[in-house]
Motif scaffolding. Sequence first.
Motif, PDB file in Angstrom:
ATOM      1  N   CYS A  35      -2.940  -7.667 -11.189  1.00  0.00           N
ATOM      2  CA  CYS A  35      -3.307  -8.951 -10.602  1.00  0.00           C
ATOM      3  C   CYS A  35      -4.466  -8.745  -9.634  1.00  0.00           C
ATOM      4  O   CYS A  35      -4.810  -7.609  -9.272  1.00  0.00           O
ATOM      5  CB  CYS A  35      -2.117  -9.596  -9.889  1.00  0.00           C
ATOM      6  SG  CYS A  35      -1.479  -8.618  -8.514  1.00  0.00           S
ATOM      7  N   VAL A  36      -5.042  -9.834  -9.193  1.00  0.00           N
ATOM      8  CA  VAL A  36      -6.214  -9.777  -8.321  1.00  0.00           C
ATOM      9  C   VAL A  36      -5.883  -9.138  -6.979  1.00  0.00           C
ATOM     10  O   VAL A  36      -6.662  -8.341  -6.448  1.00  0.00           O
ATOM     11  CB  VAL A  36      -6.783 -11.197  -8.105  1.00  0.00           C
ATOM     12  CG1 VAL A  36      -7.922 -11.175  -7.080  1.00  0.00           C
ATOM     13  CG2 VAL A  36      -7.269 -11.783  -9.421  1.00  0.00           C
ATOM     14  N   SER A  37      -4.713  -9.463  -6.424  1.00  0.00           N
ATOM     15  CA  SER A  37      -4.356  -8.906  -5.114  1.00  0.00           C
ATOM     16  C   SER A  37      -4.158  -7.398  -5.188  1.00  0.00           C
ATOM     17  O   SER A  37      -4.539  -6.668  -4.266  1.00  0.00           O
ATOM     18  CB  SER A  37      -3.094  -9.593  -4.578  1.00  0.00           C
ATOM     19  OG  SER A  37      -1.999  -9.403  -5.458  1.00  0.00           O
ATOM     20  N   PHE A  38      -3.558  -6.913  -6.285  1.00  0.00           N
ATOM     21  CA  PHE A  38      -3.416  -5.474  -6.463  1.00  0.00           C
ATOM     22  C   PHE A  38      -4.782  -4.809  -6.534  1.00  0.00           C
ATOM     23  O   PHE A  38      -5.033  -3.761  -5.927  1.00  0.00           O
ATOM     24  CB  PHE A  38      -2.622  -5.169  -7.731  1.00  0.00           C
ATOM     25  CG  PHE A  38      -1.136  -5.273  -7.569  1.00  0.00           C
ATOM     26  CD1 PHE A  38      -0.567  -6.110  -6.622  1.00  0.00           C
ATOM     27  CD2 PHE A  38      -0.287  -4.541  -8.388  1.00  0.00           C
ATOM     28  CE1 PHE A  38       0.803  -6.218  -6.474  1.00  0.00           C
ATOM     29  CE2 PHE A  38       1.100  -4.634  -8.247  1.00  0.00           C
ATOM     30  CZ  PHE A  38       1.630  -5.475  -7.295  1.00  0.00           C
ATOM     31  N   ARG A  39      -5.674  -5.415  -7.312  1.00  0.00           N
ATOM     32  CA  ARG A  39      -7.009  -4.858  -7.486  1.00  0.00           C
ATOM     33  C   ARG A  39      -7.743  -4.804  -6.152  1.00  0.00           C
ATOM     34  O   ARG A  39      -8.402  -3.806  -5.833  1.00  0.00           O
ATOM     35  CB  ARG A  39      -7.802  -5.717  -8.477  1.00  0.00           C
ATOM     36  CG  ARG A  39      -9.240  -5.263  -8.719  1.00  0.00           C
ATOM     37  CD  ARG A  39      -9.293  -4.051  -9.610  1.00  0.00           C
ATOM     38  NE  ARG A  39     -10.653  -3.617  -9.852  1.00  0.00           N
ATOM     39  CZ  ARG A  39     -10.977  -2.587 -10.622  1.00  0.00           C
ATOM     40  NH1 ARG A  39     -10.030  -1.900 -11.231  1.00  0.00           N
ATOM     41  NH2 ARG A  39     -12.227  -2.249 -10.803  1.00  0.00           N
ATOM     42  N   LEU A  87      -2.133   4.349 -11.032  1.00  0.00           N
ATOM     43  CA  LEU A  87      -2.768   3.459 -10.062  1.00  0.00           C
ATOM     44  C   LEU A  87      -3.777   2.542 -10.753  1.00  0.00           C
ATOM     45  O   LEU A  87      -3.878   1.354 -10.416  1.00  0.00           O
ATOM     46  CB  LEU A  87      -3.458   4.284  -8.982  1.00  0.00           C
ATOM     47  CG  LEU A  87      -4.051   3.487  -7.816  1.00  0.00           C
ATOM     48  CD1 LEU A  87      -2.954   2.787  -7.028  1.00  0.00           C
ATOM     49  CD2 LEU A  87      -4.856   4.401  -6.903  1.00  0.00           C
ATOM     50  N   ALA A  88      -4.511   3.076 -11.701  1.00  0.00           N
ATOM     51  CA  ALA A  88      -5.482   2.259 -12.438  1.00  0.00           C
ATOM     52  C   ALA A  88      -4.787   1.135 -13.193  1.00  0.00           C
ATOM     53  O   ALA A  88      -5.268  -0.008 -13.220  1.00  0.00           O
ATOM     54  CB  ALA A  88      -6.283   3.138 -13.394  1.00  0.00           C
ATOM     55  N   ARG A  89      -3.647   1.433 -13.812  1.00  0.00           N
ATOM     56  CA  ARG A  89      -2.902   0.389 -14.531  1.00  0.00           C
ATOM     57  C   ARG A  89      -2.348  -0.653 -13.564  1.00  0.00           C
ATOM     58  O   ARG A  89      -2.358  -1.849 -13.851  1.00  0.00           O
ATOM     59  CB  ARG A  89      -1.777   1.030 -15.344  1.00  0.00           C
ATOM     60  CG  ARG A  89      -2.255   1.731 -16.610  1.00  0.00           C
ATOM     61  CD  ARG A  89      -1.090   2.129 -17.487  1.00  0.00           C
ATOM     62  NE  ARG A  89      -0.338   3.234 -16.903  1.00  0.00           N
ATOM     63  CZ  ARG A  89      -0.587   4.511 -17.169  1.00  0.00           C
ATOM     64  NH1 ARG A  89      -1.569   4.835 -17.989  1.00  0.00           N
ATOM     65  NH2 ARG A  89       0.130   5.466 -16.614  1.00  0.00           N
ATOM     66  N   ALA A 127       0.825  -1.207   0.000  1.00  0.00           N
ATOM     67  CA  ALA A 127       0.000   0.000   0.000  1.00  0.00           C
ATOM     68  C   ALA A 127       0.856   1.253   0.000  1.00  0.00           C
ATOM     69  O   ALA A 127       0.563   2.221  -0.719  1.00  0.00           O
ATOM     70  CB  ALA A 127      -0.935  -0.009   1.208  1.00  0.00           C
ATOM     71  N   GLU A 128       1.939   1.244   0.782  1.00  0.00           N
ATOM     72  CA  GLU A 128       2.826   2.406   0.825  1.00  0.00           C
ATOM     73  C   GLU A 128       3.481   2.647  -0.534  1.00  0.00           C
ATOM     74  O   GLU A 128       3.715   3.787  -0.935  1.00  0.00           O
ATOM     75  CB  GLU A 128       3.890   2.214   1.906  1.00  0.00           C
ATOM     76  CG  GLU A 128       3.351   2.168   3.326  1.00  0.00           C
ATOM     77  CD  GLU A 128       2.590   3.433   3.689  1.00  0.00           C
ATOM     78  OE1 GLU A 128       3.038   4.525   3.284  1.00  0.00           O
ATOM     79  OE2 GLU A 128       1.546   3.329   4.361  1.00  0.00           O
ATOM     80  N   THR A 138      -8.823  -1.117  -4.550  1.00  0.00           N
ATOM     81  CA  THR A 138     -10.242  -0.774  -4.446  1.00  0.00           C
ATOM     82  C   THR A 138     -10.732  -0.713  -3.007  1.00  0.00           C
ATOM     83  O   THR A 138     -11.906  -0.406  -2.777  1.00  0.00           O
ATOM     84  CB  THR A 138     -11.090  -1.804  -5.217  1.00  0.00           C
ATOM     85  OG1 THR A 138     -10.778  -3.129  -4.751  1.00  0.00           O
ATOM     86  CG2 THR A 138     -10.834  -1.718  -6.711  1.00  0.00           C
ATOM     87  N   ASN A 139      -9.851  -0.980  -2.056  1.00  0.00           N
ATOM     88  CA  ASN A 139     -10.226  -0.853  -0.657  1.00  0.00           C
ATOM     89  C   ASN A 139     -10.551   0.606  -0.334  1.00  0.00           C
ATOM     90  O   ASN A 139      -9.799   1.519  -0.686  1.00  0.00           O
ATOM     91  CB  ASN A 139      -9.081  -1.356   0.234  1.00  0.00           C
ATOM     92  CG  ASN A 139      -9.400  -1.233   1.702  1.00  0.00           C
ATOM     93  OD1 ASN A 139      -9.135  -0.207   2.317  1.00  0.00           O
ATOM     94  ND2 ASN A 139      -9.963  -2.282   2.276  1.00  0.00           N
ATOM     95  N   ARG A 140     -11.646   0.843   0.353  1.00  0.00           N
ATOM     96  CA  ARG A 140     -12.119   2.212   0.618  1.00  0.00           C
ATOM     97  C   ARG A 140     -11.097   3.024   1.409  1.00  0.00           C
ATOM     98  O   ARG A 140     -10.868   4.204   1.141  1.00  0.00           O
ATOM     99  CB  ARG A 140     -13.449   2.153   1.370  1.00  0.00           C
ATOM    100  CG  ARG A 140     -14.100   3.508   1.587  1.00  0.00           C
ATOM    101  CD  ARG A 140     -15.471   3.352   2.225  1.00  0.00           C
ATOM    102  NE  ARG A 140     -16.098   4.633   2.461  1.00  0.00           N
ATOM    103  CZ  ARG A 140     -16.794   5.321   1.573  1.00  0.00           C
ATOM    104  NH1 ARG A 140     -16.917   4.842   0.347  1.00  0.00           N
ATOM    105  NH2 ARG A 140     -17.346   6.473   1.863  1.00  0.00           N
ATOM    106  N   SER A 141     -10.468   2.379   2.383  1.00  0.00           N
ATOM    107  CA  SER A 141      -9.478   3.083   3.198  1.00  0.00           C
ATOM    108  C   SER A 141      -8.274   3.500   2.362  1.00  0.00           C
ATOM    109  O   SER A 141      -7.767   4.626   2.492  1.00  0.00           O
ATOM    110  CB  SER A 141      -9.032   2.190   4.359  1.00  0.00           C
ATOM    111  OG  SER A 141      -8.008   2.813   5.101  1.00  0.00           O
ATOM    112  N   PHE A 142      -7.824   2.614   1.462  1.00  0.00           N
ATOM    113  CA  PHE A 142      -6.688   2.946   0.606  1.00  0.00           C
ATOM    114  C   PHE A 142      -7.039   4.099  -0.333  1.00  0.00           C
ATOM    115  O   PHE A 142      -6.246   5.033  -0.511  1.00  0.00           O
ATOM    116  CB  PHE A 142      -6.261   1.727  -0.208  1.00  0.00           C
ATOM    117  CG  PHE A 142      -5.182   2.026  -1.213  1.00  0.00           C
ATOM    118  CD1 PHE A 142      -3.844   1.984  -0.844  1.00  0.00           C
ATOM    119  CD2 PHE A 142      -5.498   2.379  -2.522  1.00  0.00           C
ATOM    120  CE1 PHE A 142      -2.848   2.281  -1.768  1.00  0.00           C
ATOM    121  CE2 PHE A 142      -4.507   2.674  -3.448  1.00  0.00           C
ATOM    122  CZ  PHE A 142      -3.185   2.619  -3.069  1.00  0.00           C
TER     123      PHE A 142
END
Length: 409
Positions: free
Chosen positions: A39-43, A32-34, A20-21, A47-51
Amino acid sequence: MATSKKGASRVTEIPDHLLAEILLRLPAPADLARASAACVSFRRLVTNRSFLRRFRRLHARPLLGFRDHDGFNRALPPHPSASAARALADAADFSFSFLPSHCRWAVQDICDGRVLLHGLPERREQLPLFTELVVCDPLHRRYILLPPVPDDLAASVQHPDPMVRRPQCKPFLVPLDEEEEAATVEETTFTLIWMVHCKTNLSAFVFSSSSGQWRAVASRAWSDLAHGEGEFVIMARMHPVFFLRRHYAYGCFYWDWLLIKSKKLLVLDTRRMEFSMADLPPGEWSAQGLAIVEAGEGRLGLFGFHDGTASALSYTIARNKGRSPSQWQMEKRISLDSGYQYYIKDATGRYLLLRRTETSSLENSLTEYFSMDIKTLNLQRICAKQGTNMYGKCIYTNFPPSLLSTPTI
């Protein structure tokens, strides 16, 4: 192929808090969109609200265009926001067809992806002192109709100057400063101020979406603001705040009277809700416009055309902190192309909007619009239009319609 899989697995083994950092330090929303598509873990992380909340606080909303009397003007290539602006134009409704149709709506202000409009009755002479207001999100096609100003508050306002036909009221949205934004839990909250310019004094009312109520917050007599300067009192009464350019920095709004050759600034501190007066930096500042911005470390910065020079934009920084600085120092002179007349048409916390026309042919000439990043001083062409539209311009900044874009209403 095996090497590629091995490298990918090593990346995904990085703990989420460290990943995340890393992703928070990507320079632009498009990056960030790219990354989220890798991969799924990046996505899942992106997409986490806090991030997303943290990313939006660290990165300024990109300038995607501006709105004027002709409608929305999106940034065109080669502007760096051109692709995001195109996606915005396809997704958003800047004709506001989703608003209630019982009256005509006129744009009053744009801030952080929100648009403030007021209702116009069919007959101009029927325009009341306090009109109907709506705050909307044209990207997600949401809106909130604001409750009317209570009768007791409306009755406290002195009648506007009888020499002016239209009531001198001006509503506008209040940007969140860094401390308020960090403490805000709900990202859809907003605040607006409605100022009323009376013959003898200024009044202000505040609406908060959190409480859903209006309250009176400030009132100050012109004679008190001017400290006995009779000439200024007359000037202030004759040239209402409705017509002045508005600036915002460090929780304060500033209005300048350069169009009538006054070096005074009207100040409204939104934390204390107090009106006061301040002076412009020394020198002859042009009516081509200026912009008061945050220069860092609590100091004000000022962009403007100094001493009648049209080919150079001056950047002056206050040496002392505070809402009424008294010491200024020239920081830079930004050279502009000769043979053109430049105007500052709008400013946000990160960008200036400049209009450029050829000095040899001001009528029916090609008018170009540029954005300037006040941090990097990079000048980027937004678009061009035929003729010189003198109506007000409002910069539109927002994260593009993608994973970063969330409703603001």
